[in-house]
Enzyme design. Structure first.
Site, PDB file in Angstrom:
ATOM      1  N   LEU A   1     -50.110  29.966  22.403  1.00  0.00           N
ATOM      2  CA  LEU A   1     -49.105  28.983  22.007  1.00  0.00           C
ATOM      3  C   LEU A   1     -48.187  29.664  21.002  1.00  0.00           C
ATOM      4  CD1 LEU A   1     -51.173  25.690  21.432  1.00  0.00           C
ATOM      5  CD2 LEU A   1     -49.558  26.133  23.279  1.00  0.00           C
ATOM      6  N   ASP A   2     -46.901  29.325  21.037  1.00  0.00           N
ATOM      7  CA  ASP A   2     -45.972  29.859  20.044  1.00  0.00           C
ATOM      8  C   ASP A   2     -46.448  29.499  18.641  1.00  0.00           C
ATOM      9  OD1 ASP A   2     -44.400  30.719  22.124  1.00  0.00           O
ATOM     10  OD2 ASP A   2     -43.005  29.024  22.019  1.00  0.00           O
ATOM     11  N   LYS A   3     -46.049  30.285  17.676  1.00  0.00           N
ATOM     12  CA  LYS A   3     -46.412  30.050  16.284  1.00  0.00           C
ATOM     13  C   LYS A   3     -46.125  28.611  15.865  1.00  0.00           C
ATOM     14  CE  LYS A   3     -45.107  31.463  11.571  1.00  0.00           C
ATOM     15  NZ  LYS A   3     -44.317  32.416  10.754  1.00  0.00           N
TER      16      LYS A   3
END
Length: 324
Positions: free
Chosen positions: A132-134
């Protein structure tokens, strides 16, 4: 040094995979790094064709461990057994360490928890199957052994594992819609991805859920058919829409009260790597997203809209939605 005698003509990586019972990726790395020889000569190409009675030798490098950053946070565990762990990743937690990352990551937390998979290629792994993106929060599955990691990775490839996302966008969609556009690194801004001719195939279905009571914001859900970097954000941008809080892709905030991207991986589904049972996991919303949703939508409607079964059923027939 271990030795195998080829019993037939076949690719080197396939022969080793059957002998070592690990993922193709690990075999490819072992060969690429020069740890495999055929008839006394080092071979670095996974597709090298071995012949009957060729002698294959390989050695297993020592795993290179990196020092962990100090972990001063915890992560919500939604489910755990001997094979998998399902977590609710918070924002803005980074998944993998990198030279540009100075803070502790999810991998550091997993190392602290003792989740460290064996590897034959000398790289330290920690069961990360997907990312997942930051800035994005929500459900992620972690493999706790090599067998689970390989089976879950295959599910990711054949689409038997996936996620449904919920987001708040800055302007309502005209209709439920599917976006089918290729994605690659934005040539004008290396921090961004973009719709690029010749990029990797990408497809996303977007479902309207509820228009907010105040302003133009809308609550939507997204189903991914592929897993490209920033895919939801890029495909929304192609529709002239942006996730609230996502300044990288064009959301314009009138003030600084929105502290994060309003994107959450709400539902994760997969087949258990050992039992084969299909499992669904719902990741509760972080308070900073739930409070925004609650301000937008009447609470009596909210429970029905966010019911996991209702949300899954909302995408029935989405393959027939107009695609652009």
């Amino acid at each position: 040094m271990q030795t195998i005698v080829a019993t037939k003509s076949e690719r080197l990586d396939k022969l080793l995979q059957k002998s070592l019972y690990v993922s193709r990726n690990q075999i490819e790395q072992l060969i690429k790094k020069g740890y495999v020889s055929v008839n006394g000569k080092v071979v670095t190409k996974a597709g090298f064709k071995v012949q009957l009675e060729d002698i294959i030798e390989y050695s297993l490098p020592k795993v290179e461990k990196r020092e962990s950053e100090r972990v001063d946070f915890d992560v919500e565990v939604l489910y755990e057994d001997d094979d998998i762990m399902v977590i609710n990743k918070p924002s803005p937690l980074v998944v993998h360490p990198a030279p540009s990352v100075k803070e502790a990551t999810l991998v550091d937390w997993l190392r602290l928890k003792g989740v460290s998979l064996s590897t034959i290629s000398g790289d330290e792994r920690h069961g990360i199957v997907h990312r997942l993106d930051k800035e994005t929060s929500g459900a992620m599955v972690i493999a706790k052994n090599n067998e689970s990691h390989e089976k879950l990775s295959l599910q990711l490839q054949n689409k038997s594992m996936g996620r449904y996302y919920v987001a708040i966008i800055d302007y309502p969609l005209k209709e439920d819609i599917c976006v089918e556009k290729p994605i690659a690194r934005n040539p004008a801004n290396r921090l961004k991805m973009g719709i690029v001719s010749g990029g990797k195939y990408a497809k996303t279905a977007f479902k309207k859920l509820a228009v907010c009571k105040q302003g133009n914001f809308e609550l939507i859900a997204a189903k991914l058919y592929t897993g490209r970097t920033h895919q939801i954000r890029v495909h929304l941008s192609a529709l002239g829409r942006h996730i609230v809080g996502d300044s990288l892709y064009g959301f314009k905030s009138k003030n600084d009260t929105i502290r994060r991207i309003m994107l959450h991986a709400y539902i994760l589904y997969l087949n258990h790597p050992k039992s084969g049972e299909t499992l669904y996991f719902v990741a509760p919303f972080p308070e900073n997203i739930f409070s925004e949703i609650s301000m937008c939508i009447d609470k009596e409607k909210l429970h029905e809209i966010l019911d996991s079964n209702s949300l899954l059923n909302a995408f029935n027939g989405c393959d027939g939605w107009m695609c652009r």
